[in-house]
Design an enzyme around this catalytic site. Structure first.
Site, PDB file in Angstrom:
ATOM      1  N   THR A  61       0.818  -1.208   0.000  1.00 24.97           N
ATOM      2  CA  THR A  61       0.000   0.000   0.000  1.00 24.97           C
ATOM      3  C   THR A  61       0.851   1.257   0.000  1.00 24.97           C
ATOM      4  OG1 THR A  61      -1.767  -1.142   1.190  1.00 24.97           O
ATOM      5  CG2 THR A  61      -1.786   1.258   1.275  1.00 24.97           C
ATOM      6  N   TYR A  74      -7.573   1.641  -4.198  1.00 30.60           N
ATOM      7  CA  TYR A  74      -6.232   1.859  -4.732  1.00 30.60           C
ATOM      8  C   TYR A  74      -5.659   0.552  -5.251  1.00 30.60           C
ATOM      9  CZ  TYR A  74      -4.602  -0.274  -0.393  1.00 30.60           C
ATOM     10  OH  TYR A  74      -4.386  -1.156   0.640  1.00 30.60           O
ATOM     11  N   SER A 107       1.261  -7.258  -0.251  1.00 34.97           N
ATOM     12  CA  SER A 107       1.842  -8.233   0.679  1.00 34.97           C
ATOM     13  C   SER A 107       0.958  -9.448   0.894  1.00 34.97           C
ATOM     14  CB  SER A 107       2.182  -7.574   2.020  1.00 34.97           C
ATOM     15  OG  SER A 107       1.021  -7.263   2.758  1.00 34.97           O
ATOM     16  N   THR A 140       1.180  -4.000   4.548  1.00 33.72           N
ATOM     17  CA  THR A 140       0.946  -4.235   5.971  1.00 33.72           C
ATOM     18  C   THR A 140       0.329  -5.599   6.283  1.00 33.72           C
ATOM     19  OG1 THR A 140      -1.215  -3.136   5.845  1.00 33.72           O
ATOM     20  CG2 THR A 140       0.696  -1.781   6.455  1.00 33.72           C
ATOM     21  N   ASP A 141      -0.309  -6.249   5.304  1.00 33.23           N
ATOM     22  CA  ASP A 141      -1.056  -7.466   5.609  1.00 33.23           C
ATOM     23  C   ASP A 141      -0.178  -8.589   6.147  1.00 33.23           C
ATOM     24  OD1 ASP A 141      -3.459  -6.354   4.952  1.00 33.23           O
ATOM     25  OD2 ASP A 141      -3.563  -7.215   2.948  1.00 33.23           O
ATOM     26  N   LYS A 213      -0.691  -6.901  13.268  1.00 31.54           N
ATOM     27  CA  LYS A 213      -1.699  -5.977  12.755  1.00 31.54           C
ATOM     28  C   LYS A 213      -3.015  -6.250  13.470  1.00 31.54           C
ATOM     29  CE  LYS A 213      -3.603  -4.241   8.384  1.00 31.54           C
ATOM     30  NZ  LYS A 213      -3.584  -4.359   6.914  1.00 31.54           N
ATOM     31  N   GLU A 333      -4.626 -27.444  29.691  1.00 37.24           N
ATOM     32  CA  GLU A 333      -5.880 -27.989  29.168  1.00 37.24           C
ATOM     33  C   GLU A 333      -5.640 -29.201  28.278  1.00 37.24           C
ATOM     34  OE1 GLU A 333      -8.977 -25.261  27.848  1.00 37.24           O
ATOM     35  OE2 GLU A 333      -7.646 -23.606  28.374  1.00 37.24           O
TER      36      GLU A 333
END
Length: 378
Positions: A61, A74, A107, A140-141, A213, A333
């Protein structure tokens, strides 16, 4: 290196004013001179003594342009690393910048081939003393996965900073220019050495192990839920690290031959879960399975039984959690010792997958040794 203070604040204000003009960044790129050059291996540091920073661009981005299909739409990865650097005033006063384009992708399409290219180029630049620090521009992903991967394979104590943005370069309120400037400040600062790979966005410095993120669209998206930022970048007050540099302490893993890591699947736990996703992963050749479990890395009895059967076949099983924060603990657990499972501790599923891939590629497959390796990343 001392960080610019008042002058940097003035620059930030000037960016805000300029960015209110539509397509400001594109105008700069069309009209500006070439301030950033392709990297020249072995090039000496400039006479002014500024740090040498190599910028490795991958797309994302931060390199995006507006698309008319919808408001705010975009296309990512439309602008080169050189153009990005040219769009930010004052970077030449902070460091000597050279840019190389490693890829031009969003990404969401990040892959092993690009990871290996980044790792090899960074290591080469450090080994040949071509750069004092590295910046990676990235979407950013999957930024957190790339940061964690590189943190586990790059050797040395010079800073590696990964940076992106939530808004494209042509947006009126683009966050990329400010993030880029701060990333250069951090990469150029001697106090950044020995801190591993860092992510710099929205005035915060985050460590590769913990950063994640947390919001789909907000610029305030990256955080470190379990231990917080390692530092902050303030245009008026400079860089403030909150912790001491750990130094050269991390184990690093060799890249395997070829361009691909072993196949490791992430299986997401949910109510009424059966064994089908686990059986499907095994049928497609998974060498490891990471469970994105509920709560403390738990799942249904049917899924646990299938995971236990997979572990008996030699498939690595790592319990992580779909919960945003906290640690997955052994033998609380779930009977991990009996089942031959590994717990991810604080690593989220996507980072647990990366570490599992690297460990399998390095021949580490015994549950006890795998568990030691997960714990040793602290």
């Amino acid at each position: 290196m001392t960080t610019p203070t008042a002058s940097a604040a003035g620059r930030r204000q000037s960016w805000i004013s300029m960015l209110t003009i539509p397509l400001f960044a594109l105008t700069l790129w069309a009209c500006g001179g070439v301030a950033v050059q392709a990297a020249e291996p072995g090039k000496d540091a400039p006479a002014a003594g500024l740090p040498r920073i190599l910028v490795l661009a991958t797309g994302g981005t931060i390199a995006g342009q507006a698309d008319p299909r919808a408001t705010g739409a975009y296309k990512s990865a439309q602008i080169t690393g050189e153009q990005l650097m040219q769009s930010v005033p004052g970077l030449d006063k902070v460091a000597k910048l050279n840019a190389e384009q490693i890829s031009s992708i969003g990404s969401q399409d990040m892959n092993d081939k690009v990871w290996f290219a980044l790792a090899r180029r960074i290591q080469e630049a450090f080994d040949k003393n071509e750069a004092d620090g590295i910046i990676i521009t990235h979407g950013t992903d999957t930024l957190e996965e790339t940061a964690f991967f590189l943190d586990n394979v790059v050797r040395g104590d010079k800073p590696v900073v990964i940076v992106g943005s939530m808004r494209p370069a042509t947006a009126v309120s683009a966050d990329g220019p400010g993030n880029l400037y701060e990333a250069v400040q951090v990469a150029a600062d001697p106090r950044s050495r020995g801190r591993g790979v860092m992510a710099v966005l929205n005035d915060k410095i985050q460590g590769a192990r913990s950063v994640t993120k947390t919001n789909t669209t907000s610029i305030e998206t990256f955080s470190s839920p379990n231990d917080g930022p390692i530092g902050y970048v303030d245009t008026a007050g400079g860089i403030r690290f909150m912790t001491q540099a750990a130094g050269f302490k991390r184990a690093t893993y060799q890249l395997p031959a070829g361009e691909q890591l072993p196949r490791v699947a992430i299986v997401y736990s949910h109510a009424n879960m059966d064994a089908v996703p686990i059986e499907d992963a095994i049928s497609h050749g998974a060498k490891g399975i990471v469970l994105a479990g509920v709560g403390d890395g738990n799942t249904s009895k049917a899924a646990l039984d299938a995971l236990e059967a997979a572990a008996k076949k030699g498939i690595i099983v790592v319990r992580s959690t779909r919960v945003r924060s906290g640690f997955v603990t052994r033998n609380v657990e779930v009977d991990d010792d009996k089942n031959g499972f590994v717990v991810s501790e604080d690593l989220n599923p996507q980072k647990a997958r990366v570490l599992t891939q690297l460990l399998i590629a390095s021949g580490v497959t015994a549950p006890a040794e795998l568990q030691k390796a997960f714990t040793a990343t602290w």
